[in-house]
Design a protein around this motif. Structure first.
Motif, PDB file in Angstrom:
ATOM      1  N   GLU A   1      35.905  39.025  38.460  1.00  0.00           N
ATOM      2  CA  GLU A   1      36.184  39.148  37.031  1.00  0.00           C
ATOM      3  C   GLU A   1      37.151  40.279  36.706  1.00  0.00           C
ATOM      4  OE1 GLU A   1      32.728  36.858  37.876  1.00  0.00           O
ATOM      5  OE2 GLU A   1      33.103  38.963  38.374  1.00  0.00           O
TER       6      GLU A   1
ATOM      7  N   THR B   1      40.669  38.634  37.292  1.00  0.00           N
ATOM      8  CA  THR B   1      40.924  37.537  36.353  1.00  0.00           C
ATOM      9  C   THR B   1      41.135  38.085  34.944  1.00  0.00           C
ATOM     10  OG1 THR B   1      38.548  37.122  36.055  1.00  0.00           O
ATOM     11  CG2 THR B   1      39.691  35.807  37.718  1.00  0.00           C
TER      12      THR B   1
ATOM     13  N   ASP C   1      40.574  31.454  39.288  1.00  0.00           N
ATOM     14  CA  ASP C   1      39.423  31.626  40.178  1.00  0.00           C
ATOM     15  C   ASP C   1      39.880  32.071  41.566  1.00  0.00           C
ATOM     16  OD1 ASP C   1      37.642  30.957  38.201  1.00  0.00           O
ATOM     17  OD2 ASP C   1      37.378  28.875  38.870  1.00  0.00           O
TER      18      ASP C   1
END
Length: 218
Positions: free
Chosen positions: A185, A188, A146
């Motif tokens: 996103e 990640t 995160d």
């Protein structure tokens, strides 16, 4: 005419100040603009410019004449491509880079490892190529996914004015907007890919040629 120093909007410590609080040096990330030299942190030991040679020729880095400046292009010119034609989404492009431009990624990280003092890693916007180096470093230092994604996404707010100018000048604003996409996103997904394929970021670094001593020096 030189622009004012506040044009360097995407300058910040990789992963945020807290992540590097116990480190002996700070690694910064930044965009590149024709700003005054005092826009940068004082006392940098190295500036690692990962832009292509044509980019550094067209827009010389403000610190290009300092002793620590290094041109370390991430994109391997021998590949002939920046990324595969089918890699449209940014996460797919970045994943493609992990293999296609592994030598440039290794060179950039090796340059960080070889520097004892504060380091700046930069590209044009400080988002994509710098983003890959920064995400690998942050994860190596122990940042959770995160936090890695959040650090990447900070560029969206830092580059909002630059991105608006680029879209306004673009012959294909839709493609430009796709290239400017900057949400957590994306990064990640890239780090998750690294860890699925290689096991860990450190194992990826070994796979692209870094020695254990260099990884430890990061």
């Amino acid at each position: 005419m030189t622009t004012t120093s506040n044009a360097l909007t995407n300058l910040r410590p990789v992963g945020g100040t807290a992540l590097q609080a116990d480190h002996h040096r700070t690694v910064y990330r930044a965009n590149t603009e024709p700003v005054d030299a005092d826009a940068y942190p004082a006392g940098l030991s190295a500036v690692i410019d990962v832009r292509r040679v044509d980019e550094t020729d067209a827009v010389p880095h403000p610190l290009a004449t300092t002793p620590g400046y290094q041109r370390v292009p991430m994109f391997d010119p021998s590949s002939g491509l920046e990324s595969a034609a089918e890699a449209i989404a940014l996460e797919d492009q970045y994943i493609d880079w992990l293999d296609r431009h592994r030598s440039g990624i290794a060179d950039a990280l090796r340059a960080v490892a070889a520097t004892d003092g504060d380091v700046l890693v930069c590209c044009s916007a400080g988002k994509d190529r710098t983003g890959i180096v920064s995400a690998l470093l942050a994860r190596h230092w122990g940042a959770d996914l995160d936090a890695v994604g959040a650090d990447y996404a900070v560029s969206a707010e830092r580059l909002v004015d630059r991105f608006a100018r680029e879209r306004a000048a673009s012959a294909d604003p839709e493609a430009t907007a796709t290239a400017q996409r900057c949400v957590p996103e994306i990064m990640t997904t890239v780090i998750e890919h690294v860890e699925r394929r290689w096991g860990s970021v450190d194992d990826y670094l070994r796979a692209i040629g870094l020695q254990d001593a260099e990884i430890a020096a990061l």
